[in-house]
Design a protein around this motif. Structure first.
Motif, PDB file in Angstrom:
ATOM      1  N   THR A 265       0.953  -1.234   0.107  1.00 17.99           N
ATOM      2  CA  THR A 265       0.038   0.133   0.142  1.00 17.99           C
ATOM      3  C   THR A 265       0.811   1.171   0.023  1.00 17.99           C
ATOM      4  O   THR A 265       1.805   1.266   0.897  1.00 17.99           O
ATOM      5  N   VAL A 266       0.586   2.293  -1.077  1.00 21.69           N
ATOM      6  CA  VAL A 266       1.122   3.548  -0.886  1.00 21.69           C
ATOM      7  C   VAL A 266       0.316   4.440  -0.660  1.00 21.69           C
ATOM      8  O   VAL A 266      -0.773   4.621  -1.276  1.00 21.69           O
ATOM      9  N   THR A 267       0.666   5.468   0.080  1.00 22.99           N
ATOM     10  CA  THR A 267      -0.148   6.865   0.498  1.00 22.99           C
ATOM     11  C   THR A 267       0.738   7.759  -0.402  1.00 22.99           C
ATOM     12  O   THR A 267       1.807   8.030  -0.350  1.00 22.99           O
ATOM     13  N   THR A 268      -0.431   8.599  -0.891  1.00 23.53           N
ATOM     14  CA  THR A 268       0.131   9.767  -1.938  1.00 23.53           C
ATOM     15  C   THR A 268      -0.134  10.934  -1.338  1.00 23.53           C
ATOM     16  O   THR A 268      -0.666  10.922  -0.009  1.00 23.53           O
ATOM     17  N   ASN A 269       0.059  12.142  -1.787  1.00 29.37           N
ATOM     18  CA  ASN A 269      -0.053  13.361  -1.324  1.00 29.37           C
ATOM     19  C   ASN A 269      -1.562  13.922  -1.584  1.00 29.37           C
ATOM     20  O   ASN A 269      -1.728  15.022  -1.209  1.00 29.37           O
ATOM     21  N   GLU A 270      -2.164  13.093  -2.258  1.00 27.66           N
ATOM     22  CA  GLU A 270      -3.893  13.181  -2.742  1.00 27.66           C
ATOM     23  C   GLU A 270      -4.036  14.463  -3.617  1.00 27.66           C
ATOM     24  O   GLU A 270      -5.179  14.763  -3.893  1.00 27.66           O
ATOM     25  N   VAL A 271      -2.994  15.225  -4.010  1.00 28.35           N
ATOM     26  CA  VAL A 271      -3.287  16.253  -4.949  1.00 28.35           C
ATOM     27  C   VAL A 271      -2.898  16.033  -6.394  1.00 28.35           C
ATOM     28  O   VAL A 271      -3.647  16.077  -7.086  1.00 28.35           O
TER      29      VAL A 271
ATOM     30  N   ILE B 281      -4.444  -3.849  -9.111  1.00 34.49           N
ATOM     31  CA  ILE B 281      -4.317  -2.698  -8.385  1.00 34.49           C
ATOM     32  C   ILE B 281      -5.708  -1.961  -8.047  1.00 34.49           C
ATOM     33  O   ILE B 281      -6.689  -2.271  -8.724  1.00 34.49           O
ATOM     34  N   GLU B 282      -5.548  -1.591  -6.788  1.00 33.89           N
ATOM     35  CA  GLU B 282      -6.837  -0.994  -6.144  1.00 33.89           C
ATOM     36  C   GLU B 282      -6.441   0.430  -5.722  1.00 33.89           C
ATOM     37  O   GLU B 282      -5.358   0.807  -5.327  1.00 33.89           O
ATOM     38  N   GLY B 283      -7.507   1.170  -5.791  1.00 31.02           N
ATOM     39  CA  GLY B 283      -7.408   2.522  -5.408  1.00 31.02           C
ATOM     40  C   GLY B 283      -8.670   2.732  -4.485  1.00 31.02           C
ATOM     41  O   GLY B 283      -9.624   2.131  -4.503  1.00 31.02           O
ATOM     42  N   TYR B 284      -8.031   3.797  -3.474  1.00 26.06           N
ATOM     43  CA  TYR B 284      -8.950   4.171  -2.079  1.00 26.06           C
ATOM     44  C   TYR B 284      -9.711   5.410  -2.707  1.00 26.06           C
ATOM     45  O   TYR B 284      -9.385   6.452  -2.752  1.00 26.06           O
ATOM     46  N   ILE B 285     -11.109   4.900  -2.977  1.00 31.83           N
ATOM     47  CA  ILE B 285     -12.064   5.932  -3.737  1.00 31.83           C
ATOM     48  C   ILE B 285     -13.271   6.051  -2.826  1.00 31.83           C
ATOM     49  O   ILE B 285     -13.991   5.138  -2.601  1.00 31.83           O
ATOM     50  N   ASP B 286     -13.660   7.420  -2.135  1.00 25.03           N
ATOM     51  CA  ASP B 286     -14.657   7.586  -1.617  1.00 25.03           C
ATOM     52  C   ASP B 286     -14.918   6.560  -0.255  1.00 25.03           C
ATOM     53  O   ASP B 286     -15.793   6.226   0.074  1.00 25.03           O
ATOM     54  N   GLY B 287     -13.654   6.234   0.407  1.00 21.81           N
ATOM     55  CA  GLY B 287     -13.623   5.521   1.434  1.00 21.81           C
ATOM     56  C   GLY B 287     -13.772   3.943   1.326  1.00 21.81           C
ATOM     57  O   GLY B 287     -13.745   3.272   2.216  1.00 21.81           O
ATOM     58  N   ILE B 288     -13.642   3.544  -0.059  1.00 27.26           N
ATOM     59  CA  ILE B 288     -13.690   2.143  -0.523  1.00 27.26           C
ATOM     60  C   ILE B 288     -12.634   1.910  -1.254  1.00 27.26           C
ATOM     61  O   ILE B 288     -12.262   2.429  -2.191  1.00 27.26           O
ATOM     62  N   TRP B 289     -11.944   0.766  -1.112  1.00 23.40           N
ATOM     63  CA  TRP B 289     -10.968   0.123  -2.044  1.00 23.40           C
ATOM     64  C   TRP B 289     -11.675  -0.421  -3.064  1.00 23.40           C
ATOM     65  O   TRP B 289     -12.510  -1.288  -3.183  1.00 23.40           O
ATOM     66  N   THR B 290     -11.197  -0.007  -4.317  1.00 24.39           N
ATOM     67  CA  THR B 290     -11.845  -0.272  -5.583  1.00 24.39           C
ATOM     68  C   THR B 290     -10.806  -0.661  -6.672  1.00 24.39           C
ATOM     69  O   THR B 290      -9.767  -0.139  -6.683  1.00 24.39           O
TER      70      THR B 290
ATOM     71  N   GLN C  26      -4.672   6.696  -1.566  1.00 22.67           N
ATOM     72  CA  GLN C  26      -3.937   5.687  -1.340  1.00 22.67           C
ATOM     73  C   GLN C  26      -4.092   4.745  -2.550  1.00 22.67           C
ATOM     74  O   GLN C  26      -5.268   4.676  -3.252  1.00 22.67           O
ATOM     75  N   VAL C  27      -3.184   4.012  -2.953  1.00 18.52           N
ATOM     76  CA  VAL C  27      -3.110   3.108  -4.170  1.00 18.52           C
ATOM     77  C   VAL C  27      -2.439   1.704  -3.644  1.00 18.52           C
ATOM     78  O   VAL C  27      -1.515   1.695  -2.882  1.00 18.52           O
ATOM     79  N   ARG C  28      -2.952   0.489  -4.011  1.00 13.44           N
ATOM     80  CA  ARG C  28      -2.245  -0.615  -3.432  1.00 13.44           C
ATOM     81  C   ARG C  28      -2.238  -1.705  -4.474  1.00 13.44           C
ATOM     82  O   ARG C  28      -3.047  -1.855  -5.347  1.00 13.44           O
ATOM     83  N   ILE C  29      -1.135  -2.424  -4.282  1.00 15.28           N
ATOM     84  CA  ILE C  29      -0.964  -3.861  -5.339  1.00 15.28           C
ATOM     85  C   ILE C  29      -1.412  -5.009  -4.217  1.00 15.28           C
ATOM     86  O   ILE C  29      -1.090  -5.332  -3.296  1.00 15.28           O
ATOM     87  N   ARG C  30      -2.480  -5.713  -4.987  1.00 21.66           N
ATOM     88  CA  ARG C  30      -3.096  -6.752  -4.366  1.00 21.66           C
ATOM     89  C   ARG C  30      -2.254  -7.772  -4.981  1.00 21.66           C
ATOM     90  O   ARG C  30      -2.409  -8.347  -6.095  1.00 21.66           O
ATOM     91  N   MET C  31      -1.926  -8.846  -4.202  1.00 16.91           N
ATOM     92  CA  MET C  31      -1.160 -10.157  -4.535  1.00 16.91           C
ATOM     93  C   MET C  31      -2.007 -11.140  -3.919  1.00 16.91           C
ATOM     94  O   MET C  31      -2.039 -11.381  -2.772  1.00 16.91           O
ATOM     95  N   GLN C  32      -2.734 -11.976  -4.782  1.00 19.50           N
ATOM     96  CA  GLN C  32      -3.416 -13.230  -4.193  1.00 19.50           C
ATOM     97  C   GLN C  32      -2.360 -14.325  -3.943  1.00 19.50           C
ATOM     98  O   GLN C  32      -1.079 -14.310  -4.365  1.00 19.50           O
ATOM     99  N   ALA C  33      -2.896 -15.527  -3.476  1.00 22.65           N
ATOM    100  CA  ALA C  33      -2.083 -16.462  -3.014  1.00 22.65           C
ATOM    101  C   ALA C  33      -1.484 -17.238  -4.419  1.00 22.65           C
ATOM    102  O   ALA C  33      -2.187 -17.416  -5.296  1.00 22.65           O
ATOM    103  N   GLY C  34      -0.323 -17.382  -4.136  1.00 23.27           N
ATOM    104  CA  GLY C  34       0.422 -18.156  -5.178  1.00 23.27           C
ATOM    105  C   GLY C  34       1.424 -19.295  -4.911  1.00 23.27           C
ATOM    106  O   GLY C  34       1.013 -20.078  -3.744  1.00 23.27           O
TER     107      GLY C  34
END
Length: 267
Positions: A68-74, A96-105, A130-138
């Motif tokens: 998970t990466v936190t950005t400057n939101e700007v 890849i997921e983004g934190y949009i309107d309080g929900i991971w999308t 925030q943006v995050r890389i989702r890695m499922q089980a491998g």
């Protein structure tokens, strides 16, 4: 490998010339803004903020997890790029997921990468906290060396000729064995790298000053991700760095700018 979000495909097709080169050099990832669900204490997530590809993050588990990466939101962002990973060989589905309107999308759909080469995920330009890389089980614990998050530089002109894509631009250092009578006795590979030249031409002076000056200044020290034909050859992505100072030169009769980027990298 270049992966484009399906939601972004139509918008890009309507506004952007196909196959323009893409440069991922802007990066908001720092040691304090990236965290992992799991990390080996000897290989922490903070290593992902270092552009050196010999330092990596390693997970301790094979279950689903996130970077998970936190950005400057700007500043708006439209890409996530990864180098030095094992997601293909470890059979790890990635999205890849983004934190949009309080929900991971989900903003880039799940994909199984074809190899462990550099990967670039492109999505709609937007401001995200925030943006995050989702890695499922491998089949193995995931690891990666470099993560970039930022806004892509989309080049003004396409590359038509004179460029060897980094995956094909092998430069091998070897020692060949030969007998006194000239027989081949085998060879020892001492090392292998990638080296190529990126020819850029027909660039308008105004566009160069608005877009390339900051990039070339940053590239003196930091590597960048590069896709030369982003749609026709999405697997030909490189993580590279400059080997020489480029010399932008106006070329007649219209005084459009041309120059070469001599690069080395991994593919």
């Amino acid at each position: 490998m270049l992966v484009i979000s399906t939601s972004a495909v139509l918008a890009l097709a309507a506004t952007e010339t196909p196959d323009l080169p893409l440069v991922g050099w802007r990066n908001v990832v720092t040691a304090s803004t990236i965290v992992a669900t799991s990390q080996d204490p000897l290989y922490p997530a903070s290593n992902l903020a270092n552009p050196a590809s010999h330092l990596d993050w390693r997970s301790l588990v094979m279950t689903e997890q996130y970077l998970t990466v936190t950005t400057n939101e700007v500043d708006p962002i439209d890409y996530v790029a990864i180098a030095g990973h094992n997601f293909a060989s470890a059979e790890v589905p990635v999205s890849i997921e983004g934190y949009i309107d309080g929900i991971w999308t989900e903003i880039v759909e799940e994909v199984m990468l074809p190899d462990d080469g550099p990967a670039l995920f492109r999505f709609d330009l937007q401001s995200l906290s925030q943006v995050r890389i989702r890695m499922q089980a491998g089949s193995d614990e995931p690891r990666a060396a470099v993560v970039y998050v930022g806004r892509l530089l989309v080049m003004e002109r396409r590359i038509y000729a004179g460029h060897t894509p980094l995956p094909h631009a092998r430069k091998t250092s070897v020692v060949n064995g030969r007998s006194e009578s000239g027989k081949f006795l085998g060879r020892i590979v001492l090392g292998e790298s990638r080296e190529s030249t990126i020819p850029l031409s027909l660039i308008s002076p105004a566009w160069f000053r608005a877009n390339m000056v900051d990039f070339l200044a940053a590239a003196k020290e930091a590597p960048f991700f590069f896709a030369w034909r982003s749609e026709s050859y999405p697997r030909e992505i490189g993580y590279c760095w400059l080997m020489d100072d480029p010399m932008p030169t106006p070329v007649g009769p219209h005084n459009l700018i041309a120059f070469d980027l001599k690069v080395s990298g991994i593919a």
